[in-house]
Structures are given as C-alpha cells and as structure tokens.
Write a protein that holds these residues in place. Structure first.
Motif, PDB file in Angstrom:
ATOM      1  N   LEU A 134      -3.201  17.054   5.923  1.00  0.00           N
ATOM      2  CA  LEU A 134      -2.196  16.099   6.399  1.00  0.00           C
ATOM      3  C   LEU A 134      -1.241  16.748   7.392  1.00  0.00           C
ATOM      4  CD1 LEU A 134      -1.322  14.139   3.120  1.00  0.00           C
ATOM      5  CD2 LEU A 134      -2.822  13.420   4.989  1.00  0.00           C
ATOM      6  N   LEU A 139       1.188  14.778   9.982  1.00  0.00           N
ATOM      7  CA  LEU A 139       2.056  14.225   8.948  1.00  0.00           C
ATOM      8  C   LEU A 139       2.823  15.366   8.279  1.00  0.00           C
ATOM      9  CD1 LEU A 139      -0.427  11.656   7.360  1.00  0.00           C
ATOM     10  CD2 LEU A 139       1.457  11.171   8.928  1.00  0.00           C
ATOM     11  N   ASP A 140       3.921  15.044   7.632  1.00  0.00           N
ATOM     12  CA  ASP A 140       4.744  16.079   6.994  1.00  0.00           C
ATOM     13  C   ASP A 140       4.983  15.671   5.539  1.00  0.00           C
ATOM     14  OD1 ASP A 140       6.440  18.227   6.528  1.00  0.00           O
ATOM     15  OD2 ASP A 140       8.211  17.193   7.331  1.00  0.00           O
ATOM     16  N   SER A 161       7.670  12.641   5.690  1.00  0.00           N
ATOM     17  CA  SER A 161       6.762  11.530   6.011  1.00  0.00           C
ATOM     18  C   SER A 161       6.772  10.396   4.993  1.00  0.00           C
ATOM     19  CB  SER A 161       5.325  12.060   6.130  1.00  0.00           C
ATOM     20  OG  SER A 161       4.880  12.511   4.858  1.00  0.00           O
TER      21      SER A 161
END
Length: 458
Positions: A134, A139-140, A161
């Motif tokens: 991810l 994405l975080d 995120s």
C-alpha cells in the motif's frame, strides 16, 4: 484533542502500558503517541524501542513499581504480565480499567477502514506485505504488526490515509476485539490448545471472527488451506458476506501460478501479473497473493499492486538472514508449529539448491510439544542435520513427562537432542560451503544465529 484522536481514544485519557517494550505493546503505544494520547509505560528491561517512545513524548520507566502508574486513567497490560506485578495489582486496587493490548489497539482504529490479517501461520508476513504494498502504491496506512519490518524500520506507525492494517492474533481469542471491513485468513489449523482446549473451539473462534464483518465487508481466504476454505464455505452459507479466495486451487478468484523456479504470477479478472518476490517459499507466494487481493479491494491498480510487492524484503524473524561465513548462510525463523517448521525448511531447501540444510530447533511450550511432537519430527526430518534444544517454557509450567525427547524419538538419522552449550560448535563444524543453517523457534533460539556466524568465521 489531536485531529487524529477519536472520541473512543480520547475516552481512555492518560494510558499506561505495563510491558511497553514488547513488540505488540510498543506497536500500540507508538500509534497512541502519534495520535496525541498521553502515554507512559514500563518494562523489566531497557529495550531500544523504549528510547524511541520516549523521544516521541512517552514517559518511560525501567523496572516495575506501583509509582510508575502516576496519574494514569487507563492501563494496558501485556499478556506476559503476571497478576502479582506491582503495577497491575495497584491498577486493579485503584479500580482503573485494565485493557488487553488488542482492546487498546481497537480503540486507536476509530473510523478507519480496518484490514485485519488472521490465521494460524503467516500473519506477520502478510500484514507486512499489505503495508509495504500500500505504501508503494502511494497510500499511507496506519499499521500494527507483530514483528519489525526491515523495509519500514518499525513495527507500527500512524498513517494519514484512513486505512488501518493490523495483525489479528487468535492465540488467546483477542482477534475478536477488532471490527474489520476486510478480514484475511491465511489458514486455520489446531494450535494454542492450551487456550482453546479442542480443535473445534479453534474453528468456532474463526467463525466468530468472520461474523464480525459488516454487510459490505470482505473475507479474503486461502483456497489452498483446507481450514481456511472450509471457513469461507461456512461464512458464505450463513451470511451475505462477500468471500474472495486466493491460491493455486481452481476455486480461487485470485489465482497463483508457478512460472518456473522462483517465478510466480497472479491472475485477476482474466489478466496475469508477474510477481518479483524477495522472500522464498510457496507459503510466501500465497501470502503475496493475499496482499494483492487486499490491495485490489482498496482500489489499487493490479499492475501497481504486483509491482509494490517487490519492495517487501521480509519481516523480522521470518526467514531472516543473520549473516554468512565460509560460504554458509545462516537464517532465523520464528516457526513454532509443525506446518511453519515444514514451510521454513522447504524454503531453506529451495535456497540451498543441492547443498545441505542444518536446523537448530527450540520447541515452544510444553503443551504444544505434547500435542505435536511427532509432527515436529516429521518436519525436522526435511533437514540433513536436526538438533533439538530443551523446551522454551514461555508462560507455562512444566508438564510431567513432556520434554524434547518426545520429538527426538521420531527424528531420522541426522537428528538428535543437543545441549545449548554444544549447539553452536556442532553446527559450525557440520556446515560446509553452500549449506544453509536455520535457527527455528519462538523462544530465545534467535540469539544462536549470530553466534553460529561468529563460530564459522573463527
């Protein structure tokens, strides 16, 4: 209140962790600190992670003392903390709420989209793969894993995120404290019978786990594992929960293909994507397929998901290279169930090529040794040399008649019991150029790897 502090988290007030240096406890504490919760904690030893937490603003003490509680309003106690611990006793006497680690972690999740990874084996690796994938896809996620991820340098972090990826531990039933929207089950086998008592109780707990999924939730299960497949079928029969299967099995929605030595690919929606994996073994290819499935559900493009897996270089104590000398590579693995030991040794065989494999195994728990002694021996017999240490008791008292001899009785010619004082020298002498040495177990056997490397260099 910190922008990331949910009402549920804020209601805990000031939180004190008893056993804050543990890998699971420090993960929760790390996220709470990042989310603005006042945190304090203590541990019997001064562990490196405690300095990190102190640098983040946590109040840390070494050694247990009732005074360490300070003005805490909620206490989190590690599973290894005994009832007579002075801090735990004082907390209970004061009427403070005492939470299990999983309850504290659940409180940090708030309104995030929660992805939990459960299963008898492969949880830490799969959770780590999902997280790394991810991140690589832009994405975080917030994450909490039961092992340090070398690619990330930590075992937990707060992300931005709105996605929270967490390992869900079934060993004590605590995985039932989470409320996932996506639940991964890598496999289901009888284990932790000291807690559950029967295999049926293990299966029932996984049924309760999948029942936690909401109406729009998703169960991602391994089609190659009989226990996980049966769980998926029961889940489909009793609810409208979506189920997605992964594996080499023809029933799999995300199909794993073997494209030759070290080459695997996943097939989804009629297209095929090659995976460049840095970790060996078929079990890791299956874990990668699970991570790929989760990423697709979270909106990651398939090609980006496949590419992201190349960034995963393993999790701490999961077939982790400890060093090499004289052409001998020494690995360490946390495997403590016969299926895991077999998977680790199969991976070692593939890495060693035609060379020999030597294993030093430390059984973990008297109850597990009693239940699985013969199966452990069958797995260890995959090695050319199998040395077995005394049982690591962890939280258990000895059981009369249960020793490592129960395993040794079923070992082939290359296997025997060994005294801790002899193990390092014996393995260093036995290993030759090209061979692989593997230390295996959930206890302190991990300390032997660097000593074996040192002995090889001598």
């Amino acid at each position: 209140m910190n922008a990331h502090t949910t009402p549920q988290l804020a209601s805990l007030g000031r939180v004190h962790f008893i056993g804050i240096g543990g890998v699971g406890m420090s993960a929760v504490a790390r996220i709470m600190v990042a989310r603005g919760v006042p945190v304090s904690g203590s541990d019997a030893k001064d562990l490196p992670v405690m300095a990190d937490l102190a640098a983040g603003g946590a109040r840390i003490a070494v050694g247990y003392d009732a005074g360490n509680l300070g003005d805490a309003e909620t206490v989190v106690a590690g599973s290894a903390i005994r009832d007579d611990n002075p801090e735990l006793a004082a907390a209970r006497q004061s009427g403070l709420p005492v939470l299990h680690r999983s309850q504290a972690l659940a409180a940090t999740m708030g309104d995030d989209t929660v992805v939990t990874i459960a299963g008898t084996h492969g949880k830490s690796t799969t959770t780590s793969m999902v997280t790394v994938l991810l991140q690589a896809a832009g994405l975080d996620p917030s994450f909490a894993v039961g092992a340090t991820i070398p690619a990330l340098g930590v075992n937990a972090a707060h992300g931005t995120s709105g996605i929270f990826v967490a390992e869900a531990d079934e060993s004590d039933g605590s995985f039932l404290n989470y409320r996932p929207r996506i639940a991964v089950v890598t496999n289901v086998e009888p284990d932790h019978l000291d807690y559950y008592g029967t295999a049926e109780a293990v299966y029932e707990s996984f049924d309760r786990f999948t029942a936690l999924l909401p109406a729009d939730g998703l169960l991602v299960a391994c089609a190659d594992d009989a226990g996980a497949l049966a769980l998926a079928e029961r889940t489909r029969a009793r609810s409208n929960t979506r189920v997605l299967l992964y594996g080499t099995n023809a029933a799999a929605d995300i199909r794993l293909h073997d494209d030759g030595p070290g080459q695997v690919a996943v097939e989804a929606h009629g297209a095929r994507y090659g995976l460049s994996l840095q970790v060996p073994g078929r079990h890791n290819a299956l874990n990668a397929a699970a991570a790929f499935a989760v990423a697709l559900e979270l909106g990651v493009e398939p090609a980006a998901a496949a590419a992201g897996l190349a960034h995963f270089a393993g999790a701490s104590r999961r077939f982790e290279l400890k060093g090499s000398a004289r052409g001998v590579r020494v690995f360490d693995d946390y495997a403590h169930h016969p299926t895991e030991v077999r998977a680790a040794l199969t991976a070692a065989r593939s890495v060693a090529g035609g060379h020999r494999v030597h294993v030093l195994f430390q059984p973990h728990l008297f109850s597990r040794t009693r239940e699985f002694a013969e199966q452990f021996a069958e797995a260890l017999n995959l090695a050319d040399t199998a040395l077995v240490l005394d049982i690591y008791p962890a939280r258990e008292d000895p059981i009369p008649g249960v020793t490592s001899q129960l395993i040794a009785d079923h070992l082939a010619g290359g296997g025997r019991l060994t005294a801790a004082s002899d193990a390092v020298g014996t393995l260093a002498e036995a290993a030759a150029d090209g061979d692989v040495v593997l230390t295996v177990g959930a206890g302190d056997v991990t300390a032997y790897g660097p000593l074996i490397v040192e002995a090889l260099r001598a």
